[in-house]
Design an enzyme around this catalytic site. Structure first.
Site, PDB file in Angstrom:
ATOM      1  N   SER A 180     -10.778   2.153   9.013  1.00  0.00           N
ATOM      2  CA  SER A 180     -11.062   3.524   9.461  1.00  0.00           C
ATOM      3  C   SER A 180     -12.013   4.179   8.451  1.00  0.00           C
ATOM      4  O   SER A 180     -13.234   4.087   8.584  1.00  0.00           O
ATOM      5  CB  SER A 180      -9.745   4.286   9.607  1.00  0.00           C
ATOM      6  OG  SER A 180      -9.986   5.572  10.097  1.00  0.00           O
ATOM      7  N   THR A 218      -8.769   1.655   2.342  1.00  0.00           N
ATOM      8  CA  THR A 218      -7.791   0.580   2.117  1.00  0.00           C
ATOM      9  C   THR A 218      -8.520  -0.693   1.695  1.00  0.00           C
ATOM     10  O   THR A 218      -8.147  -1.364   0.723  1.00  0.00           O
ATOM     11  CB  THR A 218      -6.985   0.335   3.419  1.00  0.00           C
ATOM     12  OG1 THR A 218      -6.337   1.548   3.782  1.00  0.00           O
ATOM     13  CG2 THR A 218      -5.968  -0.776   3.254  1.00  0.00           C
ATOM     14  N   LYS A 229       0.845  -1.211   0.000  1.00  0.00           N
ATOM     15  CA  LYS A 229       0.000   0.000   0.000  1.00  0.00           C
ATOM     16  C   LYS A 229       0.876   1.254   0.000  1.00  0.00           C
ATOM     17  O   LYS A 229       1.866   1.328   0.708  1.00  0.00           O
ATOM     18  CB  LYS A 229      -0.892  -0.010   1.252  1.00  0.00           C
ATOM     19  CG  LYS A 229      -1.732   1.242   1.417  1.00  0.00           C
ATOM     20  CD  LYS A 229      -2.822   1.064   2.474  1.00  0.00           C
ATOM     21  CE  LYS A 229      -2.362   1.381   3.873  1.00  0.00           C
ATOM     22  NZ  LYS A 229      -3.431   1.209   4.869  1.00  0.00           N
ATOM     23  N   ARG A 284       0.369   5.140   0.934  1.00  0.00           N
ATOM     24  CA  ARG A 284      -0.601   6.093   1.490  1.00  0.00           C
ATOM     25  C   ARG A 284      -0.220   7.490   1.025  1.00  0.00           C
ATOM     26  O   ARG A 284       0.835   8.003   1.388  1.00  0.00           O
ATOM     27  CB  ARG A 284      -0.612   5.999   3.025  1.00  0.00           C
ATOM     28  CG  ARG A 284      -1.664   6.885   3.652  1.00  0.00           C
ATOM     29  CD  ARG A 284      -1.785   6.658   5.146  1.00  0.00           C
ATOM     30  NE  ARG A 284      -2.609   5.500   5.500  1.00  0.00           N
ATOM     31  CZ  ARG A 284      -3.921   5.423   5.378  1.00  0.00           C
ATOM     32  NH1 ARG A 284      -4.593   6.440   4.847  1.00  0.00           N
ATOM     33  NH2 ARG A 284      -4.581   4.351   5.750  1.00  0.00           N
TER      34      ARG A 284
HETATM   35  C1  R5P Z   1      -3.053   1.160   8.912  1.00  0.00           C
HETATM   36  O1  R5P Z   1      -1.919   0.964   8.635  1.00  0.00           O
HETATM   37  C2  R5P Z   1      -4.082   0.137   9.264  1.00  0.00           C
HETATM   38  O2  R5P Z   1      -3.573  -1.144   9.335  1.00  0.00           O
HETATM   39  C3  R5P Z   1      -5.249   0.185   8.302  1.00  0.00           C
HETATM   40  O3  R5P Z   1      -4.860  -0.340   7.061  1.00  0.00           O
HETATM   41  C4  R5P Z   1      -5.735   1.594   8.113  1.00  0.00           C
HETATM   42  O4  R5P Z   1      -5.929   2.202   9.345  1.00  0.00           O
HETATM   43  C5  R5P Z   1      -7.019   1.630   7.316  1.00  0.00           C
HETATM   44  O5  R5P Z   1      -7.400   2.964   7.130  1.00  0.00           O
HETATM   45  P1  R5P Z   1      -8.524   3.339   6.121  1.00  0.00           P
HETATM   46  O6  R5P Z   1      -9.701   2.453   6.412  1.00  0.00           O
HETATM   47  O7  R5P Z   1      -8.814   4.779   6.414  1.00  0.00           O
HETATM   48  O8  R5P Z   1      -7.996   3.149   4.752  1.00  0.00           O
END
Ligand code: R5P
Length: 294
Positions: free
Chosen positions: A223, A227, A192, A194
């Site tokens: 969150s 992702t 991934k 970000r």
């Molecule tokens: C971050 O590294 C966590 O493991 C999750 O992948 C992340 O918090 C997911 O965030 P979101 O749902 O906002 O993409």
């Protein structure tokens, strides 16, 4: 003697644990004075008892931290012998370094405050990334429970065959690798990037057989859901039969759940944060830990 309380976020789980452990439960009263100062009250007798605070850090992580500290200090002031915090979801762990000059390192500040105010902490699958172990930030006994086994059991019951597991980013190998090994199926962990807190890209580095499979995407935190959605798109492109999201901690901020619905056949979470997707129960794991040593 043990007594259990919750404040706002984990009332259901706290009541369930109290029932299983056959001990008293009460809700800590918390509200605000007209000027917004915190008002907190413990109505039950805690003198001489071990108090277990069951409180997840979602929703409202900032308020929750203060509520926990005030509950613990009030209990100690009222004569509680020991205060144990069981926070199924521990917040502040993702800001685990100073990414930009001047930023607060949340994980270190949160742990310092808890070290000073409670006697022991138990949590579930904390986000350990650049900080590798809880004991790197906690000086009090700090126990990490993992939900891998209960997730593997759940997947086996729900999907009898043709299963493959995807971890949507590098850190998710901690769940994807162990769960797939326990079930005996293939997994791949994506890479991934970000770009911002709301914008991510994922890339499949190791191809596995996804066509006509029941694909389960597992991660510790959902969150915004972005992702998970990016990973689901990769699975769909490769011809997955069904696509399921399993998150240990379902935060679903900014309408995350609604956004995810159209990309997934199923969305399941563990009851570390109360949500309608809670289909996997962490109680057995915490009871094993509490029964060991309370
Ligand atoms: C971050 O590294 C966590 O493991 C999750 O992948 C992340 O918090 C997911 O965030 P979101 O749902 O906002 O993409």
């Amino acid at each position: 003697m043990v007594i259990i309380t919750s404040i706002n976020n984990s009332n259901k789980l706290a009541k369930k644990l109290a029932k299983e452990l056959n001990c008293e439960y009460f809700k800590t009263e918390v509200s605000e004075f007209p000027d917004k100062d915190l008002y907190l009250k413990i109505k039950e007798k805690v003198k001489g008892k071990k108090l277990i605070i069951v409180e997840s850090f979602q929703p409202n992580p900032n308020k929750t931290l203060l509520n926990i500290i005030f509950t613990s200090q009030t209990a100690k002031d009222l004569g509680a012998k020991k205060v144990i915090l069981f926070c199924p979801y521990l917040a502040f762990m993702r800001q685990d370094k100073r990414f930009n000059p001047g930023e607060a390192i949340n994980a270190k500040i949160m742990s310092k405050l808890l070290n000073e105010n409670i006697d022991k902490i138990i949590t579930v699958d904390p986000h350990l990334h650049r900080i590798l172990k809880l004991k790197d930030i906690f000086t009090i006994p700090a126990i990490k429970l993992t939900s891998n086994h209960i997730i593997a059991e759940f997947i086996k019951k729900k999907f009898k065959k043709d299963i493959a597991i995807i971890g949507p980013d590098w850190e998710s190998y901690q769940w994807a690798d162990e769960i797939s090994a326990e079930i005996g199926v293939e997994d791949t962990v994506l890479e991934k990037t970000r770009n911002t807190s709301r914008n991510v890209n994922v890339e499949v580095k190791k191809e596995i057989n996804i066509k006509n499979k029941n694909i389960i995407i597992v991660d510790d935190i959902i969150s915004t859901g972005n992702t998970m959605i990016k990973a689901a798109k990769e699975a769909k492109k490769r011809g997955a039969k069904t696509i399921t999201a399993i998150g240990v901690h379902g935060l679903f901020v900014e309408n995350g759940y609604k956004k995810m619905e159209k990309y997934f056949d199923n969305i399941f979470t563990i009851n570390t944060i109360e949500h309608l997707t809670n289909k996997i129960d962490i109680s057995t794991e915490i009871l094993k830990e509490l029964n060991k040593k309370i």
